[in-house]
Motif scaffolding. Structure first.
Motif, PDB file in Angstrom:
ATOM      1  N   PHE A 178     -24.272 -33.041  21.961  1.00 59.93           N
ATOM      2  CA  PHE A 178     -23.770 -34.399  21.770  1.00 59.93           C
ATOM      3  C   PHE A 178     -24.216 -35.288  22.932  1.00 59.93           C
ATOM      4  CE2 PHE A 178     -20.915 -31.691  19.403  1.00 59.93           C
ATOM      5  CZ  PHE A 178     -20.781 -32.383  18.215  1.00 59.93           C
ATOM      6  N   PRO A 179     -24.476 -36.557  22.644  1.00 62.62           N
ATOM      7  CA  PRO A 179     -24.798 -37.484  23.733  1.00 62.62           C
ATOM      8  C   PRO A 179     -23.602 -37.602  24.685  1.00 62.62           C
ATOM      9  CG  PRO A 179     -25.258 -38.476  21.585  1.00 62.62           C
ATOM     10  CD  PRO A 179     -24.526 -37.205  21.342  1.00 62.62           C
ATOM     11  N   LYS A 180     -23.901 -37.836  25.953  1.00 60.57           N
ATOM     12  CA  LYS A 180     -22.851 -37.990  26.964  1.00 60.57           C
ATOM     13  C   LYS A 180     -21.897 -39.104  26.551  1.00 60.57           C
ATOM     14  CE  LYS A 180     -23.310 -36.750  31.550  1.00 60.57           C
ATOM     15  NZ  LYS A 180     -24.239 -36.483  32.563  1.00 60.57           N
ATOM     16  N   GLY A 181     -20.613 -38.865  26.718  1.00 61.23           N
ATOM     17  CA  GLY A 181     -19.604 -39.875  26.409  1.00 61.23           C
ATOM     18  C   GLY A 181     -19.159 -39.914  24.956  1.00 61.23           C
ATOM     19  N   THR A 182     -19.601 -38.955  24.139  1.00 64.19           N
ATOM     20  CA  THR A 182     -19.195 -38.928  22.736  1.00 64.19           C
ATOM     21  C   THR A 182     -17.717 -38.530  22.639  1.00 64.19           C
ATOM     22  OG1 THR A 182     -21.413 -38.282  22.029  1.00 64.19           O
ATOM     23  CG2 THR A 182     -19.624 -37.914  20.462  1.00 64.19           C
ATOM     24  N   ALA A 183     -16.931 -39.366  22.016  1.00 64.32           N
ATOM     25  CA  ALA A 183     -15.502 -39.089  21.837  1.00 64.32           C
ATOM     26  C   ALA A 183     -15.315 -38.229  20.581  1.00 64.32           C
ATOM     27  CB  ALA A 183     -14.733 -40.390  21.698  1.00 64.32           C
ATOM     28  N   PRO A 184     -14.308 -37.350  20.592  1.00 63.91           N
ATOM     29  CA  PRO A 184     -14.067 -36.488  19.424  1.00 63.91           C
ATOM     30  C   PRO A 184     -13.884 -37.270  18.116  1.00 63.91           C
ATOM     31  CG  PRO A 184     -12.769 -35.717  21.280  1.00 63.91           C
ATOM     32  CD  PRO A 184     -13.397 -37.019  21.698  1.00 63.91           C
ATOM     33  N   ASP A 185     -13.285 -38.462  18.185  1.00 64.97           N
ATOM     34  CA  ASP A 185     -13.067 -39.225  16.952  1.00 64.97           C
ATOM     35  C   ASP A 185     -14.366 -39.837  16.413  1.00 64.97           C
ATOM     36  OD1 ASP A 185     -13.302 -41.095  18.982  1.00 64.97           O
ATOM     37  OD2 ASP A 185     -11.707 -42.401  18.205  1.00 64.97           O
ATOM     38  N   GLN A 186     -15.475 -39.763  17.164  1.00 59.22           N
ATOM     39  CA  GLN A 186     -16.773 -40.246  16.691  1.00 59.22           C
ATOM     40  C   GLN A 186     -17.559 -39.149  15.976  1.00 59.22           C
ATOM     41  OE1 GLN A 186     -18.230 -41.461  20.616  1.00 59.22           O
ATOM     42  NE2 GLN A 186     -18.321 -43.575  19.848  1.00 59.22           N
ATOM     43  N   LEU A 237     -13.680 -25.368  16.827  1.00 57.95           N
ATOM     44  CA  LEU A 237     -14.834 -25.742  17.633  1.00 57.95           C
ATOM     45  C   LEU A 237     -14.453 -26.725  18.723  1.00 57.95           C
ATOM     46  CD1 LEU A 237     -17.434 -26.177  14.741  1.00 57.95           C
ATOM     47  CD2 LEU A 237     -16.873 -24.108  16.038  1.00 57.95           C
ATOM     48  N   GLN A 238     -15.319 -26.792  19.746  1.00 56.11           N
ATOM     49  CA  GLN A 238     -15.116 -27.707  20.866  1.00 56.11           C
ATOM     50  C   GLN A 238     -16.472 -28.119  21.415  1.00 56.11           C
ATOM     51  OE1 GLN A 238     -13.047 -25.467  23.861  1.00 56.11           O
ATOM     52  NE2 GLN A 238     -14.824 -24.227  24.377  1.00 56.11           N
ATOM     53  N   VAL A 239     -16.458 -29.117  22.268  1.00 63.28           N
ATOM     54  CA  VAL A 239     -17.674 -29.530  22.972  1.00 63.28           C
ATOM     55  C   VAL A 239     -17.537 -29.015  24.401  1.00 63.28           C
ATOM     56  CG1 VAL A 239     -19.085 -31.488  23.713  1.00 63.28           C
ATOM     57  CG2 VAL A 239     -17.906 -31.562  21.503  1.00 63.28           C
TER      58      VAL A 239
END
Length: 174
Positions: A62-70, A40-42
């Motif tokens: 996802f909210p703008k600026g969400t990092a994959p590690d979050q 999967l990806q964003v």
């Protein structure tokens, strides 16, 4: 072949492997498809999608600026970012997976032969940071390939013999 493939750890938070019978439901051009592809990806609009761009159905944004590690994905498919639940990956199944109509990019569509799409059993879970490997048996695949090659050679030889026989018959006529 709908047998489960082996699990390979990737450590990527958006990679998920399905354990048990079932599929992830996705949408492509308004059509509903089923897949076991858990890479999967964003996408650019912040939506959760498969590696080839098929959007998870129901959509998860996802909210703008969400990092994959979050991002975290729980065994029941619950997707969270920075501890906030955003949605759930819907795991589904059909009565007869062999009746599914295959499409491109590891996607399938339900047919009359497969039966209607329904919720996957509760025992079907997702494992984050893991991808399901191919379940193809290389030995069987190579044996099938060699069998097909020998069949082609035999058919080719039969055509050559028939061509030679016709050539001889054509020469006798003159």
């Amino acid at each position: 072949d709908d047998r489960q493939g082996s699990a390979q750890e990737t450590g990527e938070p958006l990679d998920v492997a399905i354990e048990g019978p079932g599929f992830i439901q996705v949408k492509v051009d308004g059509k509903t498809w089923l897949t076991r592809d858990g890479h999967l990806q964003v996408d650019a609009q912040g939506r959760l999608a498969t590696g080839d761009g098929a959007l998870i159905d129901p959509p998860i944004t996802f909210p703008k600026g969400t990092a994959p590690d979050q991002i975290s994905i729980a065994a029941d498919g619950t997707v969270a970012a920075a501890g906030k639940k955003l949605g759930q990956i819907r795991l589904v199944t059909v009565a007869n997976p062999a009746g599914l109509d295959g499409g491109a990019d590891n996607r399938f569509q339900a047919t009359n032969a497969s039966g209607a799409v329904s919720a996957a059993p509760r025992t079907t879970t997702l494992h984050a940071g893991v991808l399901e490997a191919s379940n193809v048996d290389m030995g069987d695949a190579m044996a099938d390939l060699m069998d097909a090659q020998r069949s082609f050679q035999l058919a080719s030889k039969a055509i050559q013999v028939a061509d030679q026989a016709l050539e001889i018959a054509n020469g006798v006529k003159r």
